[in-house]
Design a protein around this motif. Structure first.
Motif, PDB file in Angstrom:
ATOM      1  N   VAL A 171      12.557  75.686  61.979  1.00  0.00           N
ATOM      2  CA  VAL A 171      11.786  74.833  62.261  1.00  0.00           C
ATOM      3  C   VAL A 171      11.738  73.960  63.546  1.00  0.00           C
ATOM      4  N   GLY A 172      12.833  74.442  64.114  1.00  0.00           N
ATOM      5  CA  GLY A 172      13.181  73.098  65.472  1.00  0.00           C
ATOM      6  C   GLY A 172      12.051  73.485  66.549  1.00  0.00           C
ATOM      7  N   ARG A 173      11.270  74.808  67.344  1.00  0.00           N
ATOM      8  CA  ARG A 173      10.850  74.711  67.536  1.00  0.00           C
ATOM      9  C   ARG A 173       8.618  73.828  67.329  1.00  0.00           C
ATOM     10  N   LYS A 174       9.007  73.551  65.940  1.00  0.00           N
ATOM     11  CA  LYS A 174       7.764  72.538  65.698  1.00  0.00           C
ATOM     12  C   LYS A 174       8.396  70.852  65.583  1.00  0.00           C
ATOM     13  N   LEU A 175       9.520  71.286  65.356  1.00  0.00           N
ATOM     14  CA  LEU A 175       9.966  69.611  65.788  1.00  0.00           C
ATOM     15  C   LEU A 175       9.972  69.188  67.244  1.00  0.00           C
ATOM     16  N   ASP A 176      10.227  70.099  67.956  1.00  0.00           N
ATOM     17  CA  ASP A 176      10.666  70.302  69.585  1.00  0.00           C
ATOM     18  C   ASP A 176       9.123  69.534  69.988  1.00  0.00           C
ATOM     19  N   PHE A 177       8.144  70.427  69.369  1.00  0.00           N
ATOM     20  CA  PHE A 177       6.943  69.751  69.595  1.00  0.00           C
ATOM     21  C   PHE A 177       6.785  68.731  69.813  1.00  0.00           C
ATOM     22  N   LEU A 178       7.347  68.776  68.069  1.00  0.00           N
ATOM     23  CA  LEU A 178       6.658  66.971  67.821  1.00  0.00           C
ATOM     24  C   LEU A 178       7.182  65.654  68.544  1.00  0.00           C
ATOM     25  N   THR A 179       8.285  65.665  68.903  1.00  0.00           N
ATOM     26  CA  THR A 179       8.603  64.858  69.684  1.00  0.00           C
ATOM     27  C   THR A 179       8.238  64.332  70.564  1.00  0.00           C
ATOM     28  N   GLN A 180       7.494  65.493  71.883  1.00  0.00           N
ATOM     29  CA  GLN A 180       6.604  65.553  72.857  1.00  0.00           C
ATOM     30  C   GLN A 180       5.607  64.661  72.010  1.00  0.00           C
ATOM     31  N   GLU A 181       4.572  64.782  71.469  1.00  0.00           N
ATOM     32  CA  GLU A 181       3.581  63.906  70.293  1.00  0.00           C
ATOM     33  C   GLU A 181       4.627  62.357  70.258  1.00  0.00           C
TER      34      GLU A 181
END
Length: 292
Positions: free
Chosen positions: A243-253
């Motif tokens: 889930v690293g990529r999803k969390l990476d995107f979520l931190t941008q949000e």
């Protein structure tokens, strides 16, 4: 995600040593350092590694050695022919010069370099390849276990940071609610000041502009979205898997909402909370880089 594993194995005359390690990376980068004389080994290892890692820079090193064995002695026909021809020319020149040479013996010839050698023909490497690939399962299991342990630790760290974001979001909501009266009073005072100093100004138009400013300063949506992002991040951590990529995107949000909150704050305490949020979110972003 970081990970490390070593192991040794053997089969027949061959022995080998594994060294597998990984460091953080945005995607999956497999770097294999394996013997190229073992047919099919690299392709098989790449397939196995791709099954246990989907993110990170993974380096797999395999050193294979072969024990010395007493093989059959063979005559190097080519070298022998060259040597005999040379001896013939030497004896002929010696006879022409009247020089007497002692007769050559077979025992003297076989001791000459390159004539007699131990057989070292290249074996079929398919059996060795199969043995190494079978042994790879164990070292990859150790490698995956260490990465899983690292992931468990990271999950706890991220959960603590998310709890801090949640706490700060609640505090921001309370501050935003408390500032409403102050903002309303400031808008009324500004409106009265403008009306006192402007003749013929459309009061309705001015009221609309002030209302628009009030709407633009409202941070309710940002606070709601921060809360929603915390819930989404927790769900991803509970989901498991890559889930690293999803969390990476979520931190941008997360960061986008915190930036907007600071821009709209118009309040010292709310600005402070917004800056604290940005600091915690940056800590989350750094840790998320380690998550597969």
């Amino acid at each position: 995600m970081t990970g490390f594993a070593t192991r040794t194995g053997s089969a027949g005359l061959f022995s080998w040593a594994w060294d597998i390690r990984s460091v953080n990376g945005r995607g999956l980068d497999l770097r294999l350092r394996v013997p190229d004389w073992i047919d099919g080994l690299e392709a098989g290892l790449r397939k196995k590694l791709a099954g246990v890692a989907v993110r990170g820079n993974v380096t797999c090193t395999l050193r294979v050695t072969r024990e010395e064995e007493g093989g059959a002695l063979e005559v190097n026909e080519t070298q022998l022919d060259l040597l005999l021809a040379a001896l013939h020319r030497i004896e002929a020149r010696a006879m022409d010069a009247g020089v007497s040479l002692a007769p050559s013996k077979a025992t003297d010839i076989v001791t000459m370099r390159g004539v007699l050698e131990q057989s070292a023909s290249q074996d079929d490497t398919s059996a060795l390849c199969a043995a190494i690939l079978a042994d790879a399962d164990a070292v990859l299991s150790d490698f995956a276990a260490m990465r899983a342990q690292e992931g468990s630790t990271l999950s706890r760290v991220l959960e603590s940071r998310l709890a801090e974001v949640e706490r700060l979001t609640v505090e921001a909501a309370a501050l935003a609610e408390a500032r409403k009266d102050d903002m309303a009073r400031a808008l009324r005072e500004n409106m009265a000041r403008v009306l006192d100093n402007a003749d013929g100004l459309d009061e309705g138009r001015l009221a609309q502009e002030l209302a628009l400013l009030a709407v633009k300063a409202d941070v309710t949506e940002e606070i709601d979205r921060l809360g929603a992002h915390v819930s989404t991040a927790r769900a991803l951590l509970a989901e498991g898997g890559p889930v690293g990529r999803k969390l990476d995107f979520l931190t941008q949000e997360f960061n986008r909402e915190a930036n907007t909150l600071c821009a709209k704050a118009q309040n010292t305490d709310l600005t402070r909370v917004g800056l604290d949020l940005k600091a915690v979110i940056d800590q989350i972003r750094e840790q998320v880089q380690n998550v597969e």
